[in-house]
Design an enzyme around this catalytic site. Structure first.
Site, PDB file in Angstrom:
ATOM      1  N   LYS A 107      -9.691 -54.130 -38.921  1.00  0.00           N
ATOM      2  CA  LYS A 107      -9.325 -53.568 -40.223  1.00  0.00           C
ATOM      3  C   LYS A 107      -8.159 -54.380 -40.771  1.00  0.00           C
ATOM      4  O   LYS A 107      -7.111 -54.473 -40.140  1.00  0.00           O
ATOM      5  CB  LYS A 107      -8.916 -52.095 -40.057  1.00  0.00           C
ATOM      6  CG  LYS A 107      -8.263 -51.472 -41.312  1.00  0.00           C
ATOM      7  CD  LYS A 107      -7.883 -50.000 -41.103  1.00  0.00           C
ATOM      8  CE  LYS A 107      -7.142 -49.442 -42.313  1.00  0.00           C
ATOM      9  NZ  LYS A 107      -6.713 -48.029 -42.137  1.00  0.00           N
TER      10      LYS A 107
ATOM     11  N   ARG B  67     -12.311 -46.906 -42.471  1.00  0.00           N
ATOM     12  CA  ARG B  67     -13.695 -46.736 -41.999  1.00  0.00           C
ATOM     13  C   ARG B  67     -14.688 -47.288 -43.018  1.00  0.00           C
ATOM     14  O   ARG B  67     -15.774 -47.736 -42.659  1.00  0.00           O
ATOM     15  CB  ARG B  67     -13.948 -45.255 -41.670  1.00  0.00           C
ATOM     16  CG  ARG B  67     -13.787 -44.321 -42.841  1.00  0.00           C
ATOM     17  CD  ARG B  67     -13.559 -42.873 -42.417  1.00  0.00           C
ATOM     18  NE  ARG B  67     -12.199 -42.649 -41.907  1.00  0.00           N
ATOM     19  CZ  ARG B  67     -11.759 -41.498 -41.433  1.00  0.00           C
ATOM     20  NH1 ARG B  67     -12.555 -40.445 -41.411  1.00  0.00           N
ATOM     21  NH2 ARG B  67     -10.522 -41.381 -40.994  1.00  0.00           N
TER      22      ARG B  67
ATOM     23  N   LYS C  65      -0.840 -41.597 -51.046  1.00  0.00           N
ATOM     24  CA  LYS C  65       0.048 -41.137 -49.989  1.00  0.00           C
ATOM     25  C   LYS C  65       1.401 -40.726 -50.569  1.00  0.00           C
ATOM     26  O   LYS C  65       1.801 -41.234 -51.604  1.00  0.00           O
ATOM     27  CB  LYS C  65       0.302 -42.290 -48.994  1.00  0.00           C
ATOM     28  CG  LYS C  65      -0.867 -42.655 -48.131  1.00  0.00           C
ATOM     29  CD  LYS C  65      -0.497 -43.794 -47.186  1.00  0.00           C
ATOM     30  CE  LYS C  65      -1.665 -44.189 -46.298  1.00  0.00           C
ATOM     31  NZ  LYS C  65      -2.072 -43.146 -45.332  1.00  0.00           N
TER      32      LYS C  65
HETATM   33  N1  BES Z   1      -3.710 -46.299 -42.552  1.00  0.00           N
HETATM   34  C1  BES Z   1      -3.965 -44.919 -42.434  1.00  0.00           C
HETATM   35  C2  BES Z   1      -3.730 -44.408 -41.015  1.00  0.00           C
HETATM   36  C3  BES Z   1      -2.294 -44.091 -40.705  1.00  0.00           C
HETATM   37  C4  BES Z   1      -1.685 -42.977 -41.232  1.00  0.00           C
HETATM   38  C5  BES Z   1      -1.574 -44.903 -39.870  1.00  0.00           C
HETATM   39  C6  BES Z   1      -0.371 -42.685 -40.923  1.00  0.00           C
HETATM   40  C7  BES Z   1      -0.264 -44.622 -39.561  1.00  0.00           C
HETATM   41  C8  BES Z   1       0.345 -43.513 -40.089  1.00  0.00           C
HETATM   42  C9  BES Z   1      -5.395 -44.590 -42.823  1.00  0.00           C
HETATM   43  O1  BES Z   1      -5.964 -45.403 -43.777  1.00  0.00           O
HETATM   44  C10 BES Z   1      -5.347 -43.211 -43.378  1.00  0.00           C
HETATM   45  O2  BES Z   1      -4.692 -43.010 -44.336  1.00  0.00           O
HETATM   46  N2  BES Z   1      -6.057 -42.293 -42.722  1.00  0.00           N
HETATM   47  C11 BES Z   1      -6.044 -40.924 -43.111  1.00  0.00           C
HETATM   48  C12 BES Z   1      -7.429 -40.378 -42.909  1.00  0.00           C
HETATM   49  C13 BES Z   1      -7.623 -38.998 -43.484  1.00  0.00           C
HETATM   50  C14 BES Z   1      -7.559 -39.038 -44.987  1.00  0.00           C
HETATM   51  C15 BES Z   1      -8.955 -38.468 -43.033  1.00  0.00           C
HETATM   52  C16 BES Z   1      -5.034 -40.165 -42.242  1.00  0.00           C
HETATM   53  O3  BES Z   1      -4.957 -40.444 -41.054  1.00  0.00           O
HETATM   54  O4  BES Z   1      -4.332 -39.336 -42.791  1.00  0.00           O
HETATM   55 ZN    ZN Z   2      -5.670 -44.926 -45.695  1.00  0.00          ZN
END
Ligand code: BES
Ligand code: ZN
Ligand code: MG
Length: 500
Positions: free
Chosen positions: A268, A354, A280
Site C-alpha cells: 500500500k 483495501r 480524518k
Molecule cells: N491509514 C489508515 C489506517 C490507520 C489509522 C493507521 C490510524 C494508523 C492510525 C487507513 O487508511 C484507515 O483510515 N483505515 C480506517 C478504516 C475504517 C474506516 C474502516 C481506520 O482504521 O479507521
Molecule cells: Zn484511510
C-alpha cells in the site's frame, strides 16, 4: 561505512572503542570477559561484583580506562544479552546497533564488536551485525539545517575468533545491502507528502531499480483505466497528484525455484491519507504521510533482492496514490468496479488502502504471481489489538502464513495471526453491490480489511500483513531512532531466499 573482520584476537583492532556481549550473571573468570577484565585493570569484575551491571538483555555500561599493551581503545562497552539460550543471530543486530548508537553519542568514530553468538552461523552473525550498525545510524534529521547528528561511526570491526574470514567478509557485505535497503525504506517512509507524491515515489523506485538490476515499469492512470482498475482509481480522484502503479521485477539468471511459481510482494503506497470525503480529524493527521510504508517496505525489499540475487523470480507491486477530498473525489455511497469485475460500494473513503490493494493484488496474479504477500498500514484497529510489537498476519493459506511467521522469528520480527473465514466475509456484503469497503462498526476492523482484499485474490496463496502498528516507532530505542522501522524487509527477504 567501512567494515572489517578480525578472526584473531580482538586486541588487534585499531579502534576508538570495544563492545562486547555479556550474558546474564556471567563472571569474568575465563575467556573473552577475563581478557576484558585484564585490559581494564579489573573494572569488569568490579562492576559485575557490585551488581552495577548484570548482563540483562538491553543493559549497557561504558567503562573507561587507560589503554595498555596492544590495545589502543580507551573504552569498553558492555552490552547485556540475557540468557545465552535465547541469543540468536537476529539479536546480534540489536546488540551491534545498540553499541553503534551508544558509542556514536560518545563521539567514537570506530569500534570493534565481539558478538559471542556461537550457536549461529558466522556469516549470518556478520550480516546481522553489519545491518544493525547501519540501521542504528539512521536519524530523522534529513530536513534539519541545524542540530544535525554531527558524529557518525565510520568504521566497524567485527571480531569472531577462529572464524573463516571469507565468511565474515561475505556476511558483512550482505549486511550492508540489507541495512542500506532498510534505511532506503525508512527514508521513503519518512518523506513528507509534499516531497513524495506518487510520481516521486515512482521516480525513486525507478532510480533504485537501475542500481539494483531490477526491471521497473510505471503504469499511469490511463493504463490503469484500460486494465479496469476502477477501485484503485477511485481513491486518486480527489487528488491533484496522479496515481502510479509501480511494478518491479527481479528475474534471476538461472532459476532454481519450482517451475511456474512466482512470489509477489504488494504494498500500500498511500503517500498521504486525509481520509478523503470521510475526512480524518486534524489531530495527528500529519502521521498519515507514513501510509505508504507498506509500499516503501516492498521497494526496500526489492532493492535487497536485486543486489543479493537469489535464484527465484520476485515481483514487486506498489500502489502509489494520494487520498484527498475534493470536488472530484469519491463520495460515500459511490459504486466502482475493480479489475476482477467485482463491484464495490464505497461506504467510507477512509478505508482506501483495501481499495488500492484490491486492484494491485489482482494485477499481481494476472502477471503470474502464485504466492502473494501484501503489506499495508491498513487499519487503526490493529494498533488497538496488537500495539507496536507484532504485525498482524492473515491469509488464505496456512503454510504461507506459517512460513512468514517462521522467517520473522529468524529475522527478529514478530507476527501474530488473526482469523479470516466466511463468518467474517459476510460482514462486507453490500445491499446494492457485490461488496462494501467496510464491515460492521467497531467489529474486527483488521479482519474486515483482510477479507475485503481476499475477494480480489483468485487462485494464489495469499498473506496480508497489517503493519499500521509496527511501521513507525513512537519512541527511540537503544538500537534504533524514533520513526520508520522498515518492518518486514528482513522477513520477506528470508521468505524469498527460503524458496530458492
Ligand atoms: N491509514 C489508515 C489506517 C490507520 C489509522 C493507521 C490510524 C494508523 C492510525 C487507513 O487508511 C484507515 O483510515 N483505515 C480506517 C478504516 C475504517 C474506516 C474502516 C481506520 O482504521 O479507521
Ligand atoms: Zn484511510
Ligand atoms: Mg487524480
Amino acid at each position: 561505512m567501512k567494515s572489517k573482520a578480525i578472526t584473531d584476537n580482538f586486541l588487534d583492532a585499531d579502534v576508538n572503542a570495544l563492545a562486547v556481549a555479556v550474558f546474564k550473571d556471567e563472571k569474568p573468570t575465563n575467556g573473552v570477559l577475563k581478557e576484558f577484565d585484564t585490559i581494564t585493570g579489573g573494572l569488569v569484575a568490579s562492576t559485575i561484583k557490585s551488581e552495577e551491571f548484570k548482563g540483562e538483555a538491553g543493559e549497557t555500561l561504558l567503562l573507561r580506562f587507560m589503554p595498555k599493551g596492544k590495545n589502543r581503545a580507551g573504552s569498553v562497552l558492555l552490552i547485556g544479552i540475557g540468557e545465552k539460550s535465547d541469543y540468536k543471530a537476529a539479536n546480534v543486530a540489536k546488540v551491534a546497533g545498540t553499541a553503534a548508537r551508544f558509542l556514536r553519542k560518545c563521539k567514537a568514530k570506530s569500534f570493534a564488536l565481539i558478538p559471542r553468538c556461537e550457536a549461529a552461523d558466522d556469516a549470518e552473525v556478520a550480516a546481522c551485525a553489519m545491518q544493525g550498525v547501519i540501521t542504528s545510524q539512521f536519524e530523522l534529521d534529513k530536513y534539519k539545517t541545524q542540530e544535525k547528528n554531527g558524529t557518525s561511526i565510520d568504521t566497524f570491526v567485527l571480531c569472531i575468533e577462529g572464524a573463516n574470514s571469507k565468511d565474515l567478509k561475505n556476511g558483512l557485505e550482505r549486511g550492508e545491502i540489507i541495512g542500506d535497503s532498510m534505511n532506503f525504506t525508512r527514508d521513503l517512509a519518512n518523506e513528507p507528502a509534499n516531497i513524495l507524491p506518487p510520481t516521486e515515489m515512482a521516480n525513486r523506485a525507478q532510480k533504485m531499480a537501475k542500481e539494483a538490476n531490477l526491471k521497473c515499469e510505471i503504469l499511469d492512470e490511463k493504463q490503469m483505466e484500460k486494465l479496469g482498475m476502477g477501485s484503485l482509481l477511485s481513491v486518486s480522484l480527489g487528488s491533484a497528484q496522479p496515481a502510479k502503479l509501480i511494478v518491479l521485477r527481479y528475474e534471476p539468471k538461472k532459476s532454481t525455484g519450482k517451475k511456474g511459481e512466482m512470489l509477489a510482494l504488494v504494498g500500500k503506497g498511500i503517500t498521504f491519507d486525509t481520509g478523503g470525503i470521510s475526512i480524518k480529524p486534524s489531530e495527528n493527521m500529519d502521521a498519515m504521510k507514513y501510509d505508504m510504508s507498506g509500499g516503501a517496505s516492498v521497494i526496500g525489499t526489492m532493492r535487497a533482492i536485486g543486489l543479493l540475487k537469489p535464484t527465484v523470480p520476485v515481483l514487486g507491486i506498489i500502489a502509489a496514490v494520494e487520498n484527498m477530498p475534493d470536488g472530484k473525489a469519491t463520495r460515500p455511497g459511490d459504486v466502482v468496479t475493480a479489475m476482477n469485475g467485482k463491484t464495490i460500494e464505497i461506504l467510507n473513503t477512509d478505508a482506501e488502502g483495501r481499495l488500492v490493494l484490491a486492484d494491485a493484488v489482482a494485477y499481481a496474479e494476472q502477471q503470474g504471481a502464485t504466492r502473494i504477500v501484501d503489506m499495508a498500514t491498513l487499519t487503526g484497529a490493529v494498533i488497538i489489538a496488537l500495539g507496536d510489537s507484532h504485525t498482524a498476519i492473515l491469509g488464505n493459506d496456512q503454510q504461507l502464513i506459517d512460513e512468514v511467521i517462521e522467517c520473522g522469528k529468524d529475522a527478529g520480527e514478530n507476527f501474530w495471526q488473526l482469523p479470516v473465514g466466511a463468518g467474517y466475509s459476510k460482514g462486507i456484503k453490500s445491499d446494492i453491490a457485490d461488496i462494501k469497503n467496510i464491515g460492521p462498526a467497531r467489529k474486527a476492523g483488521t479482519i474486515m480489511g483482510a477479507v475485503f482484499i481476499e475477494e480480489f485474490v483468485d487462485k494464489a496463496k495469499w498473506a496480508h500483513l497489517d503493519i499500521a502498528g509496527t511501521a513507525w516507532a513512537d519512541a527511540e530505542k537503544p538500537h534504533h531512532s524514533k520513526g520508520p522501522t522498515a518492518v518486514a524487509v528482513r522477513t520477506l527477504l528470508k521468505l524469498v531466499e527460503k524458496s530458492q
